[in-house]
Scaffold this active site. Structure first.
Site: not given
Ligand code: NAD
Length: 479
Positions: A173, A246, A280, A377
Site C-alpha cells: 500500500k 523504518e 529519511c 525533522e
C-alpha cells in the site's frame, strides 16, 4: 486523465472511487488511481494468502529468477517510470548530484538484481558425535508493505524483493500522495509473476489499519513517520506480527576542526539538500567547530543561492518542489519558529513564486539544540548549522535527539573521524558521506527511528523465521 488500477490476484482492478494525484510542481492533478476500501483490501489479502502455498514451495533459485525478472521489467520501462516519479514526487529527472527520478528507477532495478542474488543457505551450527544442529529459514506468510511518498519506487523495491525472495507473498500500500509508480511497477511485475504473489492496493489510515491488524498478515514492513510507526506497532500487537519499522530521522553531521571545507562543503550540501531534504537519512543538522563556523555558513549559503529549483521535467532542474502542501506547511512553520528563536536565515526562508509547492533552499545559522528547527525533522530544503566548541560537547548535541537513524563525521583524518563514529547513537554512521545506502549494507534506526534493518543478508533474514532442526542419533541397539 489516466486512471491507474489496483492489482489483485494478477488482475488490474478498477473501483468506483478514484482519487486524483497532484503533481507538486503544478499543484494540479496529473493522474488518478482506483481507491481501495476495506472490502477490496480483504480481497488482496485473500489473494496473497492463497498464492502463498505454491510460491513458498518454489526453490530459492526459482524465486531468484522471478526477482531478476522484476528487476528487468523495471529496467525495460525506465523512461515511463521516471516520468511518473517526476510527476508524482516532484523530484527532477536528473537532480542535484544526479539524485533524481533516473537514480530512483535505475537504483530500484539495481537493488532488485543485487538482492535477487542473495542466498539463504541452511546453516549448520553443530555437526559432531553428539548430534547435528541446522538453522533453516522459513517464509512468514503474507507480508504487508506500507510506504511513504519520498522515494516511492525505491522503497517499494526495498520491501517487495526480499519479501518475495524469502518465499512470502505481498500486499503493498503506497502513500496516497504517490501511489502511481507503485501501482505501475506492480502491474509490470505481474507480467512475470504468478497471480496473487504481489498485490497493490491504495488508501490511507483505514486500509493501513486493516493491513496491520489482519490475522492473515504475518509481517508488516513499514517506512514512514515515527507517529504512524507507533500506531502500526500497537495495531499489530494483537496478532504479534513481525515488524520492520523504518521511521523518521533527524541525522546530525559533524565537521571536525581543521577539515578542508573546500572539499567537504560541496559534498555536505548534496547530503543535506538532495531530493529537497526529503530523505529519511538526509543530513538534517550540521555541527561545525566554532573556528570554521562562519566559513561553513557562508559556503553553504553561497551554494544554496546557486541551486536551480523548478519543475523536475525541465532540463537542468536541481531541486523540485516540496512533495505536498502539508509538508510545505511544516517547513514554513519550522522556519518561522527558527526566526522567533533568534535564528539567522542566511538564504531562502520563503516560498518561491508559482503554483507548485516550491521553497527556496534555506540555511539557518545561530541556533542550537532546544530550538524546533534543530530538534524536529524538517523533511524539506532547510538546514540549521550549529556551532560547537569541543568534541565532548558535539557528541552530546548530536545524540540529544529521540531519532537515531544516521549520522556522519567529516574530517581529513579518517582515524580521527573513526574514533568519533562509534560514539554516535544511530543505526548507520558515514565518514565523509551521509545517507548513501547500498544493498549489501544493513540499514535501520535505533531509538525512535525504528526497529530492525533492511538490505543485505540481515535484511533478507528479517523476512523469515528461524527453524532449528536438532538431530540426535538414537542410542545403539542393546546387543
Ligand atoms: P506517514 O507515516 O505519514 O505515512 C507513511 C505511510 O503510512 C503511508 O502509506 C500512509 O498512508 C500510511 N499510514 C498512515 N496512517 C496509517 C495507519 N494508521 N496504519 C497504517 N498505515 C498508515 O509518512 P510520510 O509522511 O509518507 O513519510 C515521511 C516520513 O517517513 C518521514 O518522517 C521520514 O523520515 C520517514 N522515512 C523513513 C525512512 C527510513 O528508512 N527510516 C525512509 C523514508 C521516509
Amino acid at each position: 486523465m489516466q486512471n491507474f488500477p489496483l492489482m489483485i490476484n494478477g488482475e488490474p482492478v478498477e473501483t468506483p472511487q478514484h482519487s486524483e494525484v497532484i503533481n507538486p510542481a503544478t499543484g494540479l492533478p496529473f493522474a488518478s488511481c482506483s481507491q481501495a476500501d476495506v472490502h477490496v483490501a480483504q480481497q488482496a489479502i485473500g489473494a496473497a494468502a492463497q498464492a502463498f502455498d505454491s510460491w513458498s514451495k518454489l526453490s530459492h533459485s526459482q524465486r531468484q529468477e522471478y526477482c531478476h525478472q522484476i528487476g528487468a521489467v523495471i529496467e525495460a520501462n525506465m523512461p515511463e517510470l521516471m516520468q511518473l516519479i517526476c510527476q508524482e514526487t516532484g523530484k527532477p529527472m536528473g537532480g542535484l548530484n544526479g539524485v533524481g527520478a533516473g537514480m530512483e528507477v535505475g537504483g530500484s532495478a539495481f537493488w532488485a538484481h543485487f538482492t535477487a542474488d542473495l542466498e539463504l543457505p541452511v546453516e549448520v551450527l553443530q555437526d559432531d558425535d553428539s548430534g547435528r544442529v541446522e538453522l533453516h529459514r522459513k517464509p512468514l506468510g503474507v507480508v504487508a508493505s506500507i510506504t511513504p511518498w519520498n522515494w516511492p519506487l525505491l522503497i517499494a523495491t526495498w520491501h517487495v524483493i526480499p519479501a518475495l525472495l524469502a518465499g512470502n507473498t505481498v500486499v503493498i500500500k503506497p502513500s496516497p500522495y504517490t501511489p502511481i509508480t507503485t501501482l505501475r511497477m506492480v502491474e509490470l511485475a505481474n507480467s512475470v509473476l504468478p497471480p496473487g504473489v504481489l498485490n497493490a492496493i491504495t488508501g490511507d489510515g483505514e486500509v493501513g489499519n486493516l493491513l496491520t491488524s489482519h490475522p492473515q498478515i504475518a509481517k508488516v514492513i513499514f517506512t514512514g513517520s515515527t507517529p504512524t510507526g507507533r500506531k502500526i506497532m500497537a495495531s499489530a500487537s494483537a496478532s504479534l506480527k513481525r515488524l520492520t519499522l523504518e521511521l523518521g530521522g533527524n541525522d546530525a553531521g559533524i565537521v571536525l576542526p581543521g577539515t578542508n571545507l573546500d572539499s567537504a562543503l560541496p559534498a555536505i550540501f548534496g547530503c543535506c539538500f538532495h531530493n529537497n531534504g526529503q530523505t529519511c537519512a538526509a543530513l538534517k543538522r550540521l555541527y561545525v567547530h566554532r573556528s570554521q563556523y562562519q566559513a561553513a555558513c557562508d559556503g553553504m549559503a553561497a551554494k544554496a543561492r546557486t541551486i536551480k529549483v523548478g519543475n523536475g521535467l525541465e532540463e537542468g532542474t536541481e531541486l523540485g518542489p516540496v512533495q505536498n502542501a502539508a509538508q510545505l506547511a511544516i517547513v514554513e512553520s519550522l522556519v518561522a519558529a527558527a526566526k522567533e528563536e533568534g535564528g539567522k536565515v542566511l538564504c531562502g526562508g520563503e516560498r518561491l513564486p508559482g503554483d507548485g509547492y516550491f521553497y527556496a533552499p534555506t540555511v539557518v545559522a545561530g541556533l542550537s539544540n532546544g530550538s524546533r528547527l534543530v530538534d524536529e525533522e524538517p523533511f524539506g530544503p532547510v538546514l540549521p548549522i550549529v556551532a560547537y566548541d569541543s568534541l565532548e560537547e558535539v557528541i552530546e548535541l548530536a545524540n540529544d535527539n529521540d531519532a537515531g537513524l544516521g549520522g556522519s563525521v567529516w574530517a581529513d583524518d579518517l582515524d580521527d573521524a573513526h574514533a568519533l563514529a562509534g560514539k554516535l547513537a544511530c543505526g548507520t554512521v558515514w565518514i565523509n558521506d551521509h545517507g548513501a545506502v547500498q544493498p549489501n549494507m544493513p540499514f535501520g534506526g535505533v531509538k525512535q527511528s525504528g526497529l530492525g534493518v533492511e538490505f543485505g543478508l540481515e535484511g533478507l533474514k528479517e523476512m523469515t523465521s528461524c527453524q532449528s532442526i536438532c538431530i540426535k542419533p538414537l542410542a545403539p541397539k542393546p546387543s
